[in-house]
Design a protein around this motif. Sequence first.
Motif, PDB file in Angstrom:
ATOM      1  N   MET A   1       0.843  -1.179   0.000  1.00 32.63           N
ATOM      2  CA  MET A   1       0.000   0.000   0.000  1.00 32.63           C
ATOM      3  C   MET A   1       0.888   1.242   0.000  1.00 32.63           C
ATOM      4  SD  MET A   1      -2.939   1.133   2.722  1.00 32.63           S
ATOM      5  CE  MET A   1      -4.059  -0.146   2.192  1.00 32.63           C
ATOM      6  N   VAL A   2       0.519   2.209  -0.783  1.00 32.96           N
ATOM      7  CA  VAL A   2       1.265   3.461  -0.890  1.00 32.96           C
ATOM      8  C   VAL A   2       0.660   4.493   0.064  1.00 32.96           C
ATOM      9  CG1 VAL A   2       1.874   5.343  -2.447  1.00 32.96           C
ATOM     10  CG2 VAL A   2       1.889   2.999  -3.283  1.00 32.96           C
ATOM     11  N   ASN A   3       1.511   5.163   0.815  1.00 32.23           N
ATOM     12  CA  ASN A   3       1.075   6.190   1.761  1.00 32.23           C
ATOM     13  C   ASN A   3       0.942   7.513   1.002  1.00 32.23           C
ATOM     14  OD1 ASN A   3       0.801   8.098   3.787  1.00 32.23           O
ATOM     15  ND2 ASN A   3       2.179   7.033   5.182  1.00 32.23           N
ATOM     16  N   VAL A   4      -0.208   7.722   0.390  1.00 33.56           N
ATOM     17  CA  VAL A   4      -0.456   8.894  -0.449  1.00 33.56           C
ATOM     18  C   VAL A   4      -0.345  10.203   0.337  1.00 33.56           C
ATOM     19  CG1 VAL A   4      -2.121  10.044  -1.969  1.00 33.56           C
ATOM     20  CG2 VAL A   4      -1.795   7.568  -2.110  1.00 33.56           C
ATOM     21  N   PRO A   5      -0.882  10.293   1.559  1.00 32.11           N
ATOM     22  CA  PRO A   5      -0.728  11.558   2.290  1.00 32.11           C
ATOM     23  C   PRO A   5       0.740  11.963   2.486  1.00 32.11           C
ATOM     24  CG  PRO A   5      -2.419  10.216   3.321  1.00 32.11           C
ATOM     25  CD  PRO A   5      -1.752   9.360   2.282  1.00 32.11           C
ATOM     26  N   GLU A   6       1.603  10.996   2.659  1.00 33.16           N
ATOM     27  CA  GLU A   6       3.023  11.314   2.823  1.00 33.16           C
ATOM     28  C   GLU A   6       3.631  11.794   1.498  1.00 33.16           C
ATOM     29  OE1 GLU A   6       6.147  12.182   5.107  1.00 33.16           O
ATOM     30  OE2 GLU A   6       4.263  11.401   5.878  1.00 33.16           O
ATOM     31  N   ILE A   7       3.216  11.196   0.391  1.00 34.11           N
ATOM     32  CA  ILE A   7       3.673  11.669  -0.924  1.00 34.11           C
ATOM     33  C   ILE A   7       3.197  13.108  -1.129  1.00 34.11           C
ATOM     34  CG2 ILE A   7       3.452  11.392  -3.426  1.00 34.11           C
ATOM     35  CD1 ILE A   7       3.255   8.359  -2.934  1.00 34.11           C
ATOM     36  N   LYS A   8       1.937  13.376  -0.781  1.00 35.27           N
ATOM     37  CA  LYS A   8       1.401  14.731  -0.913  1.00 35.27           C
ATOM     38  C   LYS A   8       2.196  15.719  -0.058  1.00 35.27           C
ATOM     39  CE  LYS A   8      -2.451  14.086  -3.393  1.00 35.27           C
ATOM     40  NZ  LYS A   8      -2.827  14.878  -4.541  1.00 35.27           N
ATOM     41  N   ALA A   9       2.639  15.273   1.115  1.00 37.64           N
ATOM     42  CA  ALA A   9       3.453  16.139   1.979  1.00 37.64           C
ATOM     43  C   ALA A   9       4.777  16.470   1.292  1.00 37.64           C
ATOM     44  CB  ALA A   9       3.699  15.470   3.325  1.00 37.64           C
ATOM     45  N   TYR A  10       5.401  15.482   0.659  1.00 36.07           N
ATOM     46  CA  TYR A  10       6.641  15.741  -0.075  1.00 36.07           C
ATOM     47  C   TYR A  10       6.379  16.656  -1.266  1.00 36.07           C
ATOM     48  CZ  TYR A  10       9.957  12.833   2.432  1.00 36.07           C
ATOM     49  OH  TYR A  10      10.806  12.334   3.386  1.00 36.07           O
ATOM     50  N   MET A  11       5.239  16.511  -1.913  1.00 34.09           N
ATOM     51  CA  MET A  11       4.891  17.390  -3.024  1.00 34.09           C
ATOM     52  C   MET A  11       4.769  18.832  -2.532  1.00 34.09           C
ATOM     53  SD  MET A  11       2.128  14.894  -4.930  1.00 34.09           S
ATOM     54  CE  MET A  11       1.522  16.115  -6.099  1.00 34.09           C
ATOM     55  N   ALA A  12       4.172  19.014  -1.380  1.00 35.31           N
ATOM     56  CA  ALA A  12       4.033  20.361  -0.806  1.00 35.31           C
ATOM     57  C   ALA A  12       5.399  20.952  -0.467  1.00 35.31           C
ATOM     58  CB  ALA A  12       3.152  20.314   0.435  1.00 35.31           C
ATOM     59  N   ARG A  13       6.296  20.115   0.033  1.00 33.22           N
ATOM     60  CA  ARG A  13       7.642  20.583   0.386  1.00 33.22           C
ATOM     61  C   ARG A  13       8.456  20.969  -0.846  1.00 33.22           C
ATOM     62  NH1 ARG A  13       8.329  15.402   3.828  1.00 33.22           N
ATOM     63  NH2 ARG A  13       6.918  15.900   5.529  1.00 33.22           N
ATOM     64  N   ARG A  14       8.079  20.464  -1.992  1.00 29.69           N
ATOM     65  CA  ARG A  14       8.793  20.752  -3.240  1.00 29.69           C
ATOM     66  C   ARG A  14       8.091  21.847  -4.029  1.00 29.69           C
ATOM     67  NH1 ARG A  14      12.000  18.697  -0.470  1.00 29.69           N
ATOM     68  NH2 ARG A  14      12.704  16.546  -0.624  1.00 29.69           N
ATOM     69  N   GLY A  15       7.616  22.851  -3.324  1.00 30.51           N
ATOM     70  CA  GLY A  15       7.019  24.006  -3.997  1.00 30.51           C
ATOM     71  C   GLY A  15       5.573  23.811  -4.386  1.00 30.51           C
ATOM     72  N   GLU A  38      -5.632   6.856  -5.858  1.00 25.95           N
ATOM     73  CA  GLU A  38      -6.931   6.382  -5.381  1.00 25.95           C
ATOM     74  C   GLU A  38      -6.842   4.934  -4.879  1.00 25.95           C
ATOM     75  OE1 GLU A  38     -11.165   5.223  -7.388  1.00 25.95           O
ATOM     76  OE2 GLU A  38     -10.233   7.081  -8.069  1.00 25.95           O
ATOM     77  N   LYS A  39      -6.135   4.101  -5.635  1.00 28.40           N
ATOM     78  CA  LYS A  39      -6.001   2.688  -5.267  1.00 28.40           C
ATOM     79  C   LYS A  39      -4.892   2.450  -4.244  1.00 28.40           C
ATOM     80  CE  LYS A  39      -7.892   0.830  -9.487  1.00 28.40           C
ATOM     81  NZ  LYS A  39      -7.784  -0.206 -10.497  1.00 28.40           N
ATOM     82  N   ARG A  40      -4.109   3.517  -4.003  1.00 30.23           N
ATOM     83  CA  ARG A  40      -2.965   3.440  -3.088  1.00 30.23           C
ATOM     84  C   ARG A  40      -1.987   2.336  -3.499  1.00 30.23           C
ATOM     85  NH1 ARG A  40      -3.769   6.392   1.861  1.00 30.23           N
ATOM     86  NH2 ARG A  40      -5.762   7.412   1.752  1.00 30.23           N
ATOM     87  N   ASP A  41      -1.755   2.288  -4.805  1.00 25.36           N
ATOM     88  CA  ASP A  41      -0.859   1.285  -5.373  1.00 25.36           C
ATOM     89  C   ASP A  41      -0.269   1.856  -6.653  1.00 25.36           C
ATOM     90  OD1 ASP A  41       0.404  -1.190  -5.610  1.00 25.36           O
ATOM     91  OD2 ASP A  41      -1.238  -2.047  -6.773  1.00 25.36           O
ATOM     92  N   MET A  42       0.992   1.529  -6.925  1.00 19.88           N
ATOM     93  CA  MET A  42       1.629   1.958  -8.169  1.00 19.88           C
ATOM     94  C   MET A  42       2.763   1.001  -8.493  1.00 19.88           C
ATOM     95  SD  MET A  42       3.938   5.355  -7.169  1.00 19.88           S
ATOM     96  CE  MET A  42       2.533   6.318  -6.745  1.00 19.88           C
ATOM     97  N   PRO A  43       3.140   0.934  -9.757  1.00 19.91           N
ATOM     98  CA  PRO A  43       4.256   0.068 -10.136  1.00 19.91           C
ATOM     99  C   PRO A  43       5.548   0.521  -9.449  1.00 19.91           C
ATOM    100  CG  PRO A  43       3.102   0.894 -12.076  1.00 19.91           C
ATOM    101  CD  PRO A  43       2.562   1.634 -10.898  1.00 19.91           C
ATOM    102  N   LYS A  63       8.904   3.153   3.932  1.00 20.78           N
ATOM    103  CA  LYS A  63       7.717   3.449   4.757  1.00 20.78           C
ATOM    104  C   LYS A  63       6.581   4.029   3.910  1.00 20.78           C
ATOM    105  CE  LYS A  63      10.759   4.877   8.440  1.00 20.78           C
ATOM    106  NZ  LYS A  63      11.158   6.052   9.231  1.00 20.78           N
ATOM    107  N   ILE A  64       6.928   4.708   2.822  1.00 18.55           N
ATOM    108  CA  ILE A  64       5.920   5.370   1.996  1.00 18.55           C
ATOM    109  C   ILE A  64       5.353   4.431   0.934  1.00 18.55           C
ATOM    110  CG2 ILE A  64       5.564   7.185   0.264  1.00 18.55           C
ATOM    111  CD1 ILE A  64       7.656   8.837   1.861  1.00 18.55           C
ATOM    112  N   PHE A  65       6.202   3.691   0.239  1.00 13.73           N
ATOM    113  CA  PHE A  65       5.759   2.895  -0.890  1.00 13.73           C
ATOM    114  C   PHE A  65       5.415   1.459  -0.555  1.00 13.73           C
ATOM    115  CE2 PHE A  65       8.232   6.370  -2.749  1.00 13.73           C
ATOM    116  CZ  PHE A  65       7.268   6.906  -3.568  1.00 13.73           C
TER     117      PHE A  65
END
Length: 71
Positions: A1-15, A38-43, A63-65
């Motif tokens: 399962m992918v931790n999407v909120p954490e990815i979004k946090a990194y996106m926010a930190r990158r401008g 949405e599916k919390r999954d990616m290749p 921890k994220i992916f």
Amino acid sequence: MVNVPEIKAYMARRGDMTNKELAKRIGTSSATLARWFEKRDMPTSAAEKVMVTLEIPADEAMKIFFCSDVA
């Protein structure tokens, strides 16, 4: 399962990177990225590109992916 909120946090930190911008940088469509979120999954290949693009440290990437549950 992918931790999407954490990815979004990194996106926010990158401008405040948008989904569209991240999708473009990793070479996919924004619709595909949205589906992965949405599916919390990616290749794994996409996860690697996200990790590099967002400069996510390797120790955080596991921890994220590959998390078992997202709060």
